[in-house]
Design a protein around this motif. Sequence first.
Motif, short mmCIF file in Angstrom:
data_model
loop_
_atom_site.label_atom_id
_atom_site.label_comp_id
_atom_site.label_asym_id
_atom_site.label_seq_id
_atom_site.Cartn_x
_atom_site.Cartn_y
_atom_site.Cartn_z
N TYR A 161 65.71 9.52 105.30
CA TYR A 161 65.35 9.05 103.95
C TYR A 161 65.77 7.58 103.78
O TYR A 161 65.01 6.76 103.28
CB TYR A 161 66.04 9.94 102.92
N HIS B 134 63.37 4.42 102.82
CA HIS B 134 63.47 3.89 101.45
C HIS B 134 64.28 2.60 101.34
O HIS B 134 64.13 1.87 100.36
CB HIS B 134 64.10 4.95 100.52
N HIS C 217 60.63 7.97 96.54
CA HIS C 217 60.17 6.79 95.81
C HIS C 217 59.25 5.93 96.66
O HIS C 217 58.97 4.79 96.31
CB HIS C 217 61.38 5.98 95.33
N GLU C 218 58.80 6.48 97.78
CA GLU C 218 57.85 5.81 98.65
C GLU C 218 56.71 6.78 98.96
O GLU C 218 56.88 7.99 98.93
CB GLU C 218 58.52 5.36 99.97
#
Length: 284
Positions: free
Chosen positions: A199, A203, A233-234
């Motif tokens: 992650y 990110h 958030h991507e």
Amino acid sequence: MSVSDYFFKADEVIDGQYRVKSFFATNDYAQTYRVRNGDFEAKVLKLFLQDASNELTVLARLDNPNVVKLDHVGEVSIRGQNYRYAILDFVNGESLVERVQRDEPLSFIGARGIFLGIISGLIYLKRLHPPVQHNRILPKYIILNLASNALAPVIANYSFSDGKNIHYFPDELYFVSAEALSGELHPSNDLYAAGAIYYYLLHGHPPFANDLETDIPFVDALTHKKQIIVEFHEELYESTKYIITKALHPDPEKRYQDPAEIRRDLYKDPRDPCFISMLEALRD
């Protein structure tokens, strides 16, 4: 740490064999130096200030491109006291922290390749007899080997593989499962950390770093945040979201239990629509 905190100085020769070139880290457990041996090869010398029998036993068993390799164990007398040291192969590269700080976030291909290398290292550790649990997989302990065309990640620092006296600095807690924060060891803890690193690579910041409650202590806020499914958030493939979500699942029994399971999913078609339904099932 100041250079004055180290026992040895630059250009000093340790045990008549290893000349100090630079300083890596020092704490209550060990001091780490970059040295050159008599053949002018770069090595890492880890001088143990406390009993390191467990770590040395683990290091002696390791032989894989994705884990640090032990070259020699010795003993040196300093101010009338004997200290053991380990000579490790020097990895010519940079840590994941340095790479992400420079290139955040990484491309999908780059992040996937690094993550696959970490998983390959964890598969190797698990298949040893007995298996090795690292217990402190963090971006700063993953070194990218620049001598490898594929930037092979190397897992370093086995100081806490015995599961005792594990501690973390605040910025490291993002990579630690909720139960591990309270001292509970679980077979999936290393896989949780690996998923959190994946992650982080994708990110540019660790999971659960956004929107923490500020009116309660940081550890309590982060522990509470880790009880929910991770948010992305991507723009990512559903397969990538599934792998990370399963690795970071709040329930340790619903996480991956074996790194080989993660490798299996990484080798599937990332556009496979089956991951959509599998991801929804994890969220139920």
